[in-house]
Design a protein around this motif. Structure first.
Motif: not given
Length: 555
Positions: A256-259, A308-309, A293-294, A276-281
């Motif tokens: 969802h937060y990739a976009g 962890g994150p 990183p988150f 936003t999500v960039q790659g895996d974070a």
């Protein structure tokens, strides 16, 4: 917003406390408050139904050295042992039979990062590990612990030159109920215990949840040899790994937060960050993530809120964002309407609605009126009332802790089936419980006291208010304010909890002074009949904005 999470590290580990727990806020009372003196009468009550109960008072002195307080008030520094896991001396304080007079102990020195413990039927076994200072080994949350079959519980406190701050927390577990009351410059305060039957209901709910989704919620329920529930553990102490419980939900969130942009308000002076999500974070623009990183957290990261994150690096922007992400994940609010604006875009009614959520926290809040269920349970919309159960006084004159209900011999008010007519004049200082406020001498007609030092997030509870068979039409309050320019807030009238049905609201600002009294009416916007606990919940300004003398309802 500073989290008031558990004062001590997880039980079973070595733990020492700093001069003041970072999770114990300093006193908010600034108008004429006096510092606490080093003498505090403590009353320990047994209202448990058992005639064999022991109490303990532990903590650290001002140097950070672990101590226990004896029945005569002596503060005993623990010796530094030569070998690990060494039993300590017996500092138990035997209490009288259930319902008997309280056992009195006077604190003659400050105790920091402390706990008052109770055990039923047998004593708690405490140990110490070598070090400088040595580390107290407390009862743990695994079946191999020597206290596993002992029925024990605790409350947390810090007593220092700034204040007495004490709280009840369910961050680690739910077990025997504890209640508290205090007197002092902040007035009469009390904290209610876990309601009767709540422990059994939470345990039953977790077993039902396991039957529904197959996750090991049932493993959180610890029983004694007869099968009776001893305690319910928080999932951070689960004996069985939750594995990939959160994986599907996290995949949906990351997709969802990739976009979609996610905005997190760090609140206070931290400010907001969007990303936003960039790659895996999830990457937040302008935020230094301190090299952590988150990325997608594990179940242990989410439930514990500290690894962890979701590692909280301290009182900085990354820590504030991590805390709010941890809260959003535990409550499963990142995919609900408004979930892209954390925490302000989501209401408590939207918490725990996803099938994948922290069902322990959901059930704790369903059956317990107060108390944190995970470390960042204080995170919420700006101005929201807190959910913790605490009392705080800059100059306390007494403190009562009870195993069971009724701490302070009725100071909680409204007990024993007694009710208060909604149509009488209810004095503000007659509250059954409160958070964040103080009392002072009132110059209004009739004298007495008023309640002040009120800002957003504070609340007052009035128990068992009887509205009768027909609803009132109007709420009236006697108010005063000497707040600064631009400072204002709202007095919300809610039923049965700080987030319950809102039946009236008054917005108020400076009217000429803190003792410039004015009677202010408001229309009832939702019906109220029968007997309810009435809460005055304060929202808006983070600065003091109002004093309250009395209130009433009219037809």
């Amino acid at each position: 917003m500073v989290s008031r999470r558990s004062f001590l590290t997880a039980a079973g580990a070595t733990a020492t406390a700093a001069a003041l727990s970072p999770f114990s806020p300093l006193s908010p009372f600034t108008r004429g408050a006096t510092a606490a003196g080093v003498s505090l009468p403590v009353s320990l009550e047994n209202n448990s139904g058992s005639d064999t109960v022991y109490a303990y008072i532990s903590g650290s002195d001002s140097s950070g050295w672990p101590v226990f307080v004896s029945a005569d008030g002596t503060v005993n520094r623990l010796p530094n042992p030569s070998s690990t896991v060494t039993p300590i001396a017996d500092y138990s304080i035997p209490l009288g039979a259930s319902g008997s007079a309280a056992t009195k102990v006077t604190l003659t020195d400050y105790v920091i990062g402390g706990r008052v413990w109770f055990s039923v039927g047998q004593k708690i076994q405490f140990f110490v590990n070598p070090g400088s200072p040595p580390g107290l080994v407390q009862p743990g949350f695994v079946s191999s612990d020597p206290n596993w079959q002992t029925h024990w519980t605790f409350c947390e406190f810090t007593y220092n030159s700034a204040n007495l701050y004490a709280n009840i927390s369910y961050v680690d577990m739910v077990t025997l109920p504890v209640s508290m009351a205090s007197t002092g410059s902040a007035g009469n305060q009390s904290v209610s215990p876990l309601p009767n039957g709540a422990l059994a209901s939470i345990a039953s709910g977790l077993k039902s949840q396991h039957a529904s989704d197959g996750a090991p919620w049932d493993q959180l329920v610890a029983t004694d040899s007869s099968g009776a529930v001893l305690r319910v553990l928080a999932p951070s102490h689960s004996p069985v790994d939750f594995g990939g419980y959160w994986d599907d939900y996290l995949d949906q969130v990351w997709s969802h937060y990739a976009g979609t942009t996610l905005t997190v308000n760090g609140q206070g002076s931290i400010g907001s960050y969007s990303g936003t999500v960039q790659g895996d974070a999830i990457v937040f623009s302008g935020l230094n993530d301190d090299g952590v990183p988150f990325t997608k957290p594990s179940a242990a990261d989410i439930f514990g809120c500290a690894s962890g994150p979701l590692y909280n690096s301290g009182p900085d922007a990354r820590g504030a964002v991590a805390a709010r992400l941890a809260a959003a994940l535990n409550r499963s609010t990142l995919l609900v309407s408004g979930g892209n604006n954390q925490p302000d875009g989501v209401t408590p009614a939207q918490y725990y609605q996803n099938a994948t959520t922290n069902h322990y926290a959901r059930l704790v809040h369903q059956y317990a009126s107060i108390g944190y269920a995970f470390p960042y349970d204080d995170v919420g919309p700006t101005g929201a009332a807190p959910v913790d159960g605490h009392l705080q006084d800059p100059a306390p004159t007494s403190w009562t802790i009870a195993l069971g209900s009724g701490a302070g011999g009725g100071t909680t008010g409204g007990g024993g089936g007694e009710t208060t007519s909604a149509y009488s004049t209810i004095q503000a200082e007659s509250y059954a419980a409160q958070s964040g406020t103080g009392t002072e001498t009132c110059s209004d007609s009739g004298g007495g006291s008023d309640v002040g030092w009120i800002s957003a997030g504070d609340w007052l509870k009035y128990a068992s208010v009887d509205f009768g068979s027909s609803s009132p039409n109007q709420f009236t309050a006697r108010l005063a304010s000497g707040a600064g320019s631009g400072v204002s807030g709202a007095i919300q009238v809610r039923l049965d909890s700080t987030t319950g049905t809102k039946i009236a609201e008054i917005d108020f600002a400076n009217n000429g002074g803190w003792q410039s009294w004015q009677t202010v009416p408001a229309n009832i916007v939702a019906p109220a009949t029968g007997v309810h606990d009435v809460y005055l919940v304060f929202a808006g300004s983070s600065s003091d904005f109002v004093n309250v003398n009395w209130f009433a309802f009219t037809h």
